[in-house]
Write a protein that holds these residues in place. Structure first.
Motif, PDB file in Angstrom:
ATOM      1  N   UNK A   1      -8.082  -9.638  10.117  1.00 49.51           N
ATOM      2  CA  UNK A   1      -7.521 -11.267  10.412  1.00 49.51           C
ATOM      3  C   UNK A   1      -7.779 -12.269   9.140  1.00 49.51           C
ATOM      4  N   UNK A   2      -7.944 -11.687   8.113  1.00 49.87           N
ATOM      5  CA  UNK A   2      -8.861 -12.730   7.624  1.00 49.87           C
ATOM      6  C   UNK A   2      -7.629 -12.673   6.436  1.00 49.87           C
ATOM      7  N   UNK A   3      -7.470 -11.621   5.190  1.00 50.41           N
ATOM      8  CA  UNK A   3      -5.861 -12.243   4.359  1.00 50.41           C
ATOM      9  C   UNK A   3      -4.972 -11.882   5.215  1.00 50.41           C
ATOM     10  N   UNK A   4      -4.554 -11.459   6.100  1.00 50.37           N
ATOM     11  CA  UNK A   4      -3.074 -11.667   6.058  1.00 50.37           C
ATOM     12  C   UNK A   4      -2.713 -12.670   6.249  1.00 50.37           C
ATOM     13  N   UNK A   5      -4.359 -13.502   7.738  1.00 49.45           N
ATOM     14  CA  UNK A   5      -3.604 -15.211   7.867  1.00 49.45           C
ATOM     15  C   UNK A   5      -3.903 -15.892   6.745  1.00 49.45           C
ATOM     16  N   UNK A   6      -4.631 -15.753   6.073  1.00 44.67           N
ATOM     17  CA  UNK A   6      -4.620 -16.812   5.095  1.00 44.67           C
ATOM     18  C   UNK A   6      -3.322 -16.372   3.715  1.00 44.67           C
TER      19      UNK A   6
ATOM     20  N   UNK B   1       9.020  -8.256  11.752  1.00 42.61           N
ATOM     21  CA  UNK B   1       8.466  -7.195  11.714  1.00 42.61           C
ATOM     22  C   UNK B   1       7.673  -7.031  11.073  1.00 42.61           C
ATOM     23  N   UNK B   2       6.719  -8.359  10.989  1.00 45.13           N
ATOM     24  CA  UNK B   2       5.844  -9.159  10.012  1.00 45.13           C
ATOM     25  C   UNK B   2       4.102  -8.615  10.844  1.00 45.13           C
ATOM     26  N   UNK B   3       4.213  -8.812  11.974  1.00 44.36           N
ATOM     27  CA  UNK B   3       3.425  -7.889  12.375  1.00 44.36           C
ATOM     28  C   UNK B   3       3.509  -6.666  13.095  1.00 44.36           C
ATOM     29  N   UNK B   4       4.240  -5.679  12.458  1.00 43.56           N
ATOM     30  CA  UNK B   4       4.447  -4.592  12.443  1.00 43.56           C
ATOM     31  C   UNK B   4       5.009  -3.964  14.125  1.00 43.56           C
ATOM     32  N   UNK B   5       5.168  -2.994  14.154  1.00 45.68           N
ATOM     33  CA  UNK B   5       6.075  -2.326  15.800  1.00 45.68           C
ATOM     34  C   UNK B   5       5.723  -1.289  16.512  1.00 45.68           C
ATOM     35  N   UNK B   6       5.428  -0.995  17.350  1.00 44.88           N
ATOM     36  CA  UNK B   6       5.004   0.433  18.063  1.00 44.88           C
ATOM     37  C   UNK B   6       3.313  -0.082  18.261  1.00 44.88           C
ATOM     38  N   UNK B   7       2.245   1.003  18.783  1.00 44.22           N
ATOM     39  CA  UNK B   7       1.783   1.360  18.706  1.00 44.22           C
ATOM     40  C   UNK B   7       0.966   0.554  18.499  1.00 44.22           C
ATOM     41  N   UNK B   8       1.059   0.326  16.930  1.00 42.11           N
ATOM     42  CA  UNK B   8       0.009  -0.376  16.482  1.00 42.11           C
ATOM     43  C   UNK B   8       0.408  -1.557  16.424  1.00 42.11           C
ATOM     44  N   UNK B   9       0.876  -2.401  16.623  1.00 36.66           N
ATOM     45  CA  UNK B   9       1.690  -3.429  16.221  1.00 36.66           C
ATOM     46  C   UNK B   9       0.379  -4.673  16.441  1.00 36.66           C
ATOM     47  N   UNK B  10       0.021  -5.582  14.970  1.00 33.56           N
ATOM     48  CA  UNK B  10      -0.564  -6.418  15.513  1.00 33.56           C
ATOM     49  C   UNK B  10      -1.486  -7.922  17.053  1.00 33.56           C
ATOM     50  N   UNK B  11      -2.096  -6.359  17.304  1.00 34.92           N
ATOM     51  CA  UNK B  11      -3.127  -6.924  18.489  1.00 34.92           C
ATOM     52  C   UNK B  11      -3.908  -8.542  17.603  1.00 34.92           C
ATOM     53  N   UNK B  12      -3.742  -8.685  16.897  1.00 38.41           N
ATOM     54  CA  UNK B  12      -4.117 -10.458  17.019  1.00 38.41           C
ATOM     55  C   UNK B  12      -2.918 -11.271  16.627  1.00 38.41           C
ATOM     56  N   UNK B  13      -2.005 -11.388  16.656  1.00 35.30           N
ATOM     57  CA  UNK B  13      -0.655 -11.667  16.743  1.00 35.30           C
ATOM     58  C   UNK B  13      -1.112 -13.016  17.188  1.00 35.30           C
ATOM     59  N   UNK B  14      -2.084 -13.153  18.161  1.00 34.56           N
ATOM     60  CA  UNK B  14      -1.978 -14.490  19.264  1.00 34.56           C
ATOM     61  C   UNK B  14      -2.969 -14.997  18.794  1.00 34.56           C
TER      62      UNK B  14
END
Ligand code: HEM
Length: 388
Positions: free
Chosen positions: A229-234, A329-342
């Motif tokens: 959650x850190x460097x991605x959002x940064x 697709x910045x948050x990915x796709x499929x089962x691993x799609x970013x759970x932290x997106x909200x």
């Protein structure tokens, strides 16, 4: 132009940085699947939108489980069916009601940090805000003391440095980088076991109790959330603020129409995906786009390239706040799609709302340094800020 991956790992002056669409144009026009080395490690890069979608969907052929014996970053480094168990332990923490509760805690942080910079009239915005604010948000989310943000920032930064932004296989030096956070998080888990709260560590303890999840497993899930959650959002925030600082017209438009901040965020994430790619490992001999892939090969799925593939996106290289298709697709796709997106979307929106409302102008006031791959981010960004 073929992307020079090795050079892209080195910070570059902003003026020299091609945007992602330029970067990938040659690859997408040619093979769209490319074999290359990063510091001696061979990778197969998947670049086209359709190929990225099918690789991300095929977890049986393209595994998220690293072939080495290092500690697992869960739920990321797991495959179905185990993946849904680990993801289920944390997903409730990102429900809208919980994210709204965090918003109430973090908005005053954004206000306080923006006000301090605006009062001074200038800031090194990447380090002062983009690195600091998401770490403080994560402390809130994990139920950790706000004043510990610097500690978390430092161990994540060290980990990033040692792993080449996640590209290098775990080594002893990686274990060293984790040395400060493991005892810290074990202590947090021990405290939560006796005093459960409304935070994600408490969720993991509650949801994992029947399965007998031990303290070390819970510790590593907490570590995963801080890392993911850190460097991605940064990075996302830094790309967005630089775009606004360089484009006064866009800046004025978004300032006048704060309800369009979510559209601005989505189009920024599409054009400049903070996490350009994620790894997979081939479980069998296979092929993508006619290019053979051997069992055990390291794959990099390029969400950042799929986001600018002209075969899928009209005017792929144009920043279009009115773009109807926001399914990037910045948050990915499929089962691993970013759970932290909200959570990520909320914190970026809050930061931009407060920054734009408290300023009448934001401009670049010195040399900017970017990194482009495997993360796209602004590492240094001196800004001049005029109070509203
Ligand atoms: C702009 C910010 C963010 C971006 C661009 C981003 C990007 C991504 C991407 C691309 C993936 C998919 C990985 C894969 O397919 O292998 C992912 C997964 C994940 N992200 Fe994020 N992320 C962001 C923010 C966050 C935040 C704020 C958190 C937590 C607080 C978070 C936690 C996770 C976790 C735990 C996973 C693994 C999910 C799973 O395997 O089921 N991310 N993220």
């Amino acid at each position: 132009m073929l992307w020079d991956f090795a050079t892209a790992l080195t910070p570059v002056a902003d003026a020299d940085t091609p945007d992602a669409a330029d970067f990938y144009a040659g690859l997408l026009a040619a093979s769209a699947v490319e074999k290359f080395d990063v510091e001696g490690t061979p990778y197969t890069g998947i670049f086209a939108y359709d190929d990225v979608m099918s690789v991300a969907a095929d977890t049986a052929t393209f595994s998220n489980v690293r072939p080495d014996e290092g500690p697992r970053i869960l739920p990321l480094e797991s495959d179905p069916p185990q993946h849904s168990f680990f993801r289920g332990l944390i997903s409730g923490g990102f429900a809208s009601s919980r994210v709204a509760g965090i918003e109430a805690q973090v908005r005053p942080m954004a206000v306080e940090m923006v006000d301090a910079m605006v009062a001074r009239g200038s800031a090194e915005f990447s380090q002062e805000f983009c690195y600091r604010y998401p770490t403080r948000v994560l402390c809130s989310f994990l139920g950790l003391p706000d004043e510990d943000w610097q500690f978390h920032h430092d161990w994540v930064a060290e980990l990033e440095r040692r792993t080449g932004h996640g590209l290098n296989a775990p080594t002893e030096s990686l274990q060293e980088a984790l040395a400060p956070i493991i005892p810290y998080m074990l202590q947090v888990v021990a405290e939560r076991r006796t005093d459960l709260g409304e935070d994600v560590i408490s969720d993991i303890i509650r949801n994992g109790s029947e399965a007998g999840l031990d303290d070390m497993a819970i510790t590593f899930m907490g570590i995963t959330i801080m890392m993911a959650g850190h460097v991605t959002t940064t990075s996302g925030l830094s790309n967005m603020v630089l775009r606004l600082a360089k484009d006064p017209q866009l800046q004025a438009f978004v300032r006048e129409h704060p309800d369009r901040i979510p559209d601005f965020i989505e189009e920024s994430l599409r054009l400049e995906a903070p996490q350009q790619n994620m790894p997979r490992w081939a479980t069998v001999d296979t092929e993508v786009g006619g290019v053979p892939i051997a069992q055990g090969d390291n794959i990099l799925v390029h969400f950042g390239s799929a986001n600018v593939d002209p075969a899928h996106w009209p005017d792929a290289d144009r920043f279009d706040i009115d773009r109807a298709n926001k399914r990037h697709l910045a948050f990915g796709r499929g089962v691993h799609q970013c759970v932290g997106a909200p959570l990520a979307r909320m914190e970026m929106r809050v930061a931009l709302e407060e920054l734009l409302a408290r300023t009448s102008s934001i401009t670049v006031a010195g040399d900017v340094q970017r990194i482009t791959w495997p993360r796209m981010a602004v590492e240094e960004m001196p800004l001049a800020l005029t109070a509203a």
